[in-house]
Write a protein that holds these residues in place. Structure first.
Motif, PDB file in Angstrom:
ATOM      1  N   THR A 301       0.916  -1.248   0.053  1.00  0.00           N
ATOM      2  CA  THR A 301      -0.052  -0.091  -0.107  1.00  0.00           C
ATOM      3  C   THR A 301       0.809   1.204   0.007  1.00  0.00           C
ATOM      4  OG1 THR A 301      -1.451  -1.378   1.208  1.00  0.00           O
ATOM      5  CG2 THR A 301      -2.002   1.112   1.228  1.00  0.00           C
ATOM      6  N   VAL A 302       2.138   1.257   0.814  1.00  0.00           N
ATOM      7  CA  VAL A 302       3.031   2.303   0.708  1.00  0.00           C
ATOM      8  C   VAL A 302       4.260   1.705   0.316  1.00  0.00           C
ATOM      9  CG1 VAL A 302       4.190   3.797   2.285  1.00  0.00           C
ATOM     10  CG2 VAL A 302       2.042   3.504   2.439  1.00  0.00           C
ATOM     11  N   ARG A 303       5.071   2.397  -0.501  1.00  0.00           N
ATOM     12  CA  ARG A 303       6.434   1.648  -0.576  1.00  0.00           C
ATOM     13  C   ARG A 303       7.587   2.743  -0.346  1.00  0.00           C
ATOM     14  NH1 ARG A 303       8.412   2.389  -5.973  1.00  0.00           N
ATOM     15  NH2 ARG A 303       6.732   3.550  -7.444  1.00  0.00           N
ATOM     16  N   VAL A 304       8.702   2.361  -0.053  1.00  0.00           N
ATOM     17  CA  VAL A 304       9.732   3.144   0.068  1.00  0.00           C
ATOM     18  C   VAL A 304      10.537   3.015  -1.261  1.00  0.00           C
ATOM     19  CG1 VAL A 304      12.060   3.437   1.446  1.00  0.00           C
ATOM     20  CG2 VAL A 304       9.751   2.771   2.475  1.00  0.00           C
ATOM     21  N   ALA A 305      10.984   4.387  -1.842  1.00  0.00           N
ATOM     22  CA  ALA A 305      11.687   4.347  -2.992  1.00  0.00           C
ATOM     23  C   ALA A 305      13.118   4.702  -2.610  1.00  0.00           C
ATOM     24  CB  ALA A 305      11.235   5.778  -3.740  1.00  0.00           C
ATOM     25  N   ILE A 306      14.046   3.932  -3.280  1.00  0.00           N
ATOM     26  CA  ILE A 306      15.270   4.069  -3.059  1.00  0.00           C
ATOM     27  C   ILE A 306      16.164   4.918  -3.890  1.00  0.00           C
ATOM     28  CG2 ILE A 306      17.268   3.010  -2.373  1.00  0.00           C
ATOM     29  CD1 ILE A 306      15.209   2.352  -0.240  1.00  0.00           C
ATOM     30  N   ASP A 307      16.696   5.908  -3.536  1.00  0.00           N
ATOM     31  CA  ASP A 307      17.521   6.995  -4.473  1.00  0.00           C
ATOM     32  C   ASP A 307      18.733   6.174  -4.971  1.00  0.00           C
ATOM     33  OD1 ASP A 307      18.009   9.816  -5.371  1.00  0.00           O
ATOM     34  OD2 ASP A 307      19.929   8.752  -4.439  1.00  0.00           O
ATOM     35  N   SER A 308      19.572   5.649  -4.028  1.00  0.00           N
ATOM     36  CA  SER A 308      20.744   5.201  -4.434  1.00  0.00           C
ATOM     37  C   SER A 308      20.999   4.447  -3.110  1.00  0.00           C
ATOM     38  CB  SER A 308      21.795   6.207  -4.453  1.00  0.00           C
ATOM     39  OG  SER A 308      21.862   7.221  -3.812  1.00  0.00           O
TER      40      SER A 308
END
Length: 336
Positions: A301-308
């Motif tokens: 439902t919620v996701r964490v985006a990873i920049d790097s």
């Protein structure tokens, strides 16, 4: 590294990213109420570079309790390696994540092992890996405590009144400034989870990312000024801050609220005339709230985006990446 030492990133002096040193230090022992976590990933947050740069007193503290050398960092995901005798509910081998000892500069997360208060930890969602879990705690709890539930009665160092989240639902519109960043992209998703309409403000490079996360409207701040395009918003969540922050007050309807994640300069007469509220909270560690957020992460439902991602020993490069800005999601350090 011998069996009794570990790798940890420490500051021996304050300064730029170059002061981050990778040292061999003793593995800590968990004290009462604590567990020892074998760290798999570490999330990077603004307090890490504030500490590195010389800020050693947390808002609300009367004096600094930091002594050099110090291990920065608060956000970890890893596996329980040892448990103090008085800890129930966590056992060796459990996968956990958490925001450690915040608000303080004693998280000591940039390390292969960390002694963590059990109450700051939640079980890592099985559906996401350690890297994504390590990106969640501070940014996710900030968004949660601002938007959903403060979850504690500690006074804020920023204001007299307790922070009150705004009820969110299908009839509310939320504007998120800095929507692509750590707190911003999670605040956007929590507002969508509650059914709100969300306007995302960020640079053009982030438009498709933010629309994928559910933004109903996107404003590229390099081309347009949100306060000239938007009216009758119920809530502004400003993750950017600075002296410009008060211009967003004009986007609010009477009775609306602006939540500055970084306390800004507001004019009480102006807010009174506009009939709006300005309120902020100081994020605090909470294993209980993190468990609630963890269920949303597990469900997708919620996701964490990873920049790097960077190796723990390359923390300097990770801080250099942070300093360049325009981050999409979170920067994470990985431990083999």
């Amino acid at each position: 590294m011998s069996t009794h030492t570990m790798g940890a990133v420490r500051l021996h002096e304050h300064g730029g990213p170059e002061v981050l040193r990778y040292d061999a230090v003793p593995i800590p022992a968990p004290g009462p109420g604590e567990v020892l976590v074998r760290v798999h990933a570490v999330g990077i947050n603004p307090p890490d570079w504030y500490l590195r740069g010389g800020m050693t007193t947390m808002p609300g503290e009367t004096e600094s309790t930091v002594s050099l050398p110090v291990v920065p960092g608060t956000d970890v995901s890893g596996v329980v390696e040892a448990v103090a005798a008085d800890v129930d509910g966590l056992g060796v081998g459990d996968e956990v994540f958490g925001l450690l000892r915040f608000p303080s500069f004693h998280g000591s997360a940039y390390a292969e092992y960390v002694a963590a208060p059990a109450s700051d930890l939640a079980r890592k969602p099985a559906g996401i890996d350690h890297v994504h879990a390590a990106g969640a705690p501070m940014a996710g709890l900030t968004a949660w405590q601002f938007l959903i539930e403060v979850g504690h009665a500690h006074p804020s160092p920023f204001q007299e009144a307790p922070h009150q989240p705004v009820p969110l639902g299908p009839n509310t519109t939320v504007l998120v400034n800095g929507a692509a960043g750590g707190v911003g992209h999670l605040a956007l998703q929590l507002a969508k989870w509650k059914g709100a309409r969300v306007i995302a403000v960020a640079s053009g490079a982030h438009e498709s990312f933010l629309r994928e996360l559910g933004a109903d409207q996107f404003i590229d701040y390099t081309k347009h000024r949100a306060e000239e395009l938007v009216r009758d918003v119920d809530l502004v969540v400003d993750t950017v801050g600075g002296p410009e922050s008060r211009r967003f007050l004009r986007t609010l309807k009477r009775g609306g609220a602006q939540f500055p994640v970084l306390p800004g300069a507001f004019d009480e007469e102006e807010t009174a005339t506009l009939g709006v509220t300005v309120s902020s909270a100081q994020v605090r560690s909470s294993g209980v709230q993190l468990a609630s957020l963890g269920r949303l992460l597990d469900a997708g439902t919620v996701r964490v985006a990873i920049d790097s991602t960077f190796a723990l020993s390359d923390a300097r490069e990770a801080h250099e990446r942070a300093a360049r800005g325009h981050i999409q999601g979170k920067i994470v350090l990985t431990v083999d």
